[in-house]
Design a protein around this motif. Structure first.
Motif, PDB file in Angstrom:
ATOM      1  N   LEU A   1       0.822  -1.206   0.000  1.00  0.00           N
ATOM      2  CA  LEU A   1       0.000   0.000   0.000  1.00  0.00           C
ATOM      3  C   LEU A   1       0.859   1.260   0.000  1.00  0.00           C
ATOM      4  CD1 LEU A   1      -2.779  -1.088   2.524  1.00  0.00           C
ATOM      5  CD2 LEU A   1      -2.981  -0.860   0.044  1.00  0.00           C
ATOM      6  N   VAL A   2       1.978   1.218   0.728  1.00  0.00           N
ATOM      7  CA  VAL A   2       2.886   2.366   0.744  1.00  0.00           C
ATOM      8  C   VAL A   2       3.478   2.591  -0.643  1.00  0.00           C
ATOM      9  CG1 VAL A   2       5.087   3.214   1.624  1.00  0.00           C
ATOM     10  CG2 VAL A   2       3.423   2.229   3.203  1.00  0.00           C
ATOM     11  N   LEU A   3       3.876   1.512  -1.297  1.00  0.00           N
ATOM     12  CA  LEU A   3       4.459   1.627  -2.642  1.00  0.00           C
ATOM     13  C   LEU A   3       3.426   2.146  -3.642  1.00  0.00           C
ATOM     14  CD1 LEU A   3       6.611  -1.635  -2.810  1.00  0.00           C
ATOM     15  CD2 LEU A   3       7.422   0.722  -2.576  1.00  0.00           C
ATOM     16  N   VAL A   4       2.189   1.613  -3.546  1.00  0.00           N
ATOM     17  CA  VAL A   4       1.136   2.077  -4.451  1.00  0.00           C
ATOM     18  C   VAL A   4       0.848   3.563  -4.198  1.00  0.00           C
ATOM     19  CG1 VAL A   4      -1.314   1.880  -5.020  1.00  0.00           C
ATOM     20  CG2 VAL A   4       0.073  -0.182  -4.737  1.00  0.00           C
ATOM     21  N   GLY A   5       0.744   3.931  -2.914  1.00  0.00           N
ATOM     22  CA  GLY A   5       0.511   5.335  -2.582  1.00  0.00           C
ATOM     23  C   GLY A   5       1.632   6.230  -3.067  1.00  0.00           C
ATOM     24  N   GLY A   6       2.871   5.757  -2.902  1.00  0.00           N
ATOM     25  CA  GLY A   6       4.022   6.537  -3.376  1.00  0.00           C
ATOM     26  C   GLY A   6       4.003   6.707  -4.884  1.00  0.00           C
ATOM     27  N   ALA A   7       3.606   5.652  -5.602  1.00  0.00           N
ATOM     28  CA  ALA A   7       3.539   5.726  -7.062  1.00  0.00           C
ATOM     29  C   ALA A   7       2.476   6.722  -7.511  1.00  0.00           C
ATOM     30  CB  ALA A   7       3.243   4.342  -7.637  1.00  0.00           C
ATOM     31  N   VAL A   8       1.328   6.709  -6.822  1.00  0.00           N
ATOM     32  CA  VAL A   8       0.252   7.651  -7.172  1.00  0.00           C
ATOM     33  C   VAL A   8       0.708   9.087  -6.923  1.00  0.00           C
ATOM     34  CG1 VAL A   8      -2.055   8.451  -6.536  1.00  0.00           C
ATOM     35  CG2 VAL A   8      -1.609   6.003  -6.792  1.00  0.00           C
ATOM     36  N   VAL A   9       1.376   9.312  -5.794  1.00  0.00           N
ATOM     37  CA  VAL A   9       1.892  10.654  -5.494  1.00  0.00           C
ATOM     38  C   VAL A   9       2.872  11.096  -6.567  1.00  0.00           C
ATOM     39  CG1 VAL A   9       3.305  12.000  -3.906  1.00  0.00           C
ATOM     40  CG2 VAL A   9       1.523  10.493  -3.012  1.00  0.00           C
TER      41      VAL A   9
END
Length: 408
Positions: free
Chosen positions: A384-392
């Motif tokens: 989830l952190v990686l997905v959130g970071g990618a979206v940011v």
């Protein structure tokens, strides 16, 4: 340019204040219940300054893109010193931990409401749902070959006044035209334009639906071609009833409380809808990075929001600036309550899972289970952190190379 830079800086400052208050919400409620708060910092990275008051260290860090509130023993797996152990957060009742965890989002909601109330009492609240609430009823409807004639009609003797004659009043909300629902004022216009003669129109007045018969009048109006805005307007015949709809709702100091409450509820609904639409709008963000036209409904980052805030100030659109700031607070508040780690909502979900699980075990005559092992959730959290970071990263990139702009 100076106004634009000022607007960007002011919006960024508003975000920093919002984040600081988010963490302050955790801190204040934790202290209120007797939990030990070790540190309260605004920002990340190297420390600019800090000081200690009581048992808590307060400070500011160089990168003002967040903050943190370090509460001893947020989970049973966190290390605590012997003197901290009795006041570790995980030892407190479930409802108290829930209040502390939800307090961050609550501060966003309170801040958003305050912004809306201040808007309501000063410049008004935007009719962002396009509610077909009647602002005024015209004394007549007649041919208008220019916008000046339309906005300031000089009524000829005997000129028809359909809405006035039918008994429509300011404050009425048009709910249907000939049985067709009209949730927005654009729907009202679209339904009335081709009509002529007696028409059944229902309005909501003081909570009741009132049926009215309105004699729609065909009049001449100037219409511009959206495909060729520089061309002179064409004169066309359209149906008219003689009402105007507000782009902004005005309130007094007392009425503004109810107005802000209603507006807050509408924003919660819109925020939730935007969250549900969030995943399907990401492809459009990617396409915009590679040259496609940027859809104004695609997600924006803090960078993009600050740029829009700067443009709003540059063009004197303070109502848009404040509306955007309130919207961002509601979005962050709702998003943070999603039951996903490492968000506060994820911690709340784990807390209540333990409570429900132990209650079921007691019913079956078993002892309470141990605390949830967060290490087993680390893989999901990391994803989830990686997905959130990618979206940011995607949204920041799009906001730099192809930003959403306010039409002049």
């Amino acid at each position: 340019m100076a106004a634009y830079i000022f607007g960007v800086a002011l919006f960024a400052l508003g975000i920093c204040v919002s984040v600081a208050l988010h963490e302050a919400g955790h801190m204040v409620t934790a202290k209120m219940f007797g939990m030990k708060v070790r540190r309260y910092f605004v920002g990340f990275g190297p420390t600019v300054f800090s000081f200690r008051r009581g048992e808590t260290e307060y400070g500011l860090k160089w990168i003002p893109l967040g903050g943190f509130c370090d509460i001893a023993g947020m989970t049973a797996l966190d290390e605590v010193t012997p003197d901290e152990a009795p006041r570790a957060m995980w030892r407190f009742k479930t409802w108290k931990r829930t209040v502390v965890l939800a307090a961050g989002s609550a501060t966003h909601f309170i801040l958003g409401f305050i912004v809306l109330y201040l808007m309501a009492t000063t410049m008004g609240l935007p009719n962002f749902l396009a509610t077909p609430q009647i602002a005024s009823v015209s004394q007549c409807v007649q041919d208008s070959t220019s916008n000046q004639d339309y906005q300031n009609p000089d009524c000829a003797p005997g000129a028809p006044a359909p809405a006035l004659a039918a008994g429509m009043q300011p404050g009425d909300v048009i709910v249907s035209v000939n049985g067709a629902a009209t949730p927005t004022f654009s729907d009202v216009v679209d339904k009335v334009r081709p009509l002529s003669g007696p028409t059944e129109i229902e309005v909501r007045r003081d909570g009741d639906v009132v049926p009215l018969q309105v004699d729609v009048t065909q009049v001449e109006r100037p219409v511009r071609d959206p495909q060729n805005p520089d061309a002179p307007p064409r004169i066309v015949e359209v149906g008219s009833i003689g009402v105007t709809f507000p782009s902004v709702f005005q309130y007094g100091p007392v009425e503004a409380i109810g107005g802000a409450v209603t507006f807050t509820g509408d924003m919660f609904v819109q925020t939730w809808q935007r969250l549900l639409e969030f995943p399907e709008r990401i492809p459009a963000v990617v396409e915009s990075i590679f040259g496609a036209e940027r859809d104004p409904n695609t997600p924006v980052s803090v960078v993009g929001a600050s740029r829009i805030g700067g443009e709003a100030v540059e063009q004197g659109l303070w109502i848009l600036f404040l509306f955007l700031l309130a919207s961002l607070n509601f979005f962050v508040g709702v998003f943070n309550l999603l039951p996903l780690l490492p968000l506060d909502g994820g911690h709340i979900a784990v807390t209540w899972y333990e409570r429900v699980r132990d209650a079921l075990r007691r019913v079956r005559g078993k002892a309470a289970g141990g605390p949830v092992d967060y290490t087993k959730l680390s893989a999901v959290t990391m994803v989830l952190v990686l997905v959130g970071g990618a979206v940011v990263l995607l949204t920041v990139t799009a906001d730099i190379v192809n930003p959403i702009r306010i039409s002049p």
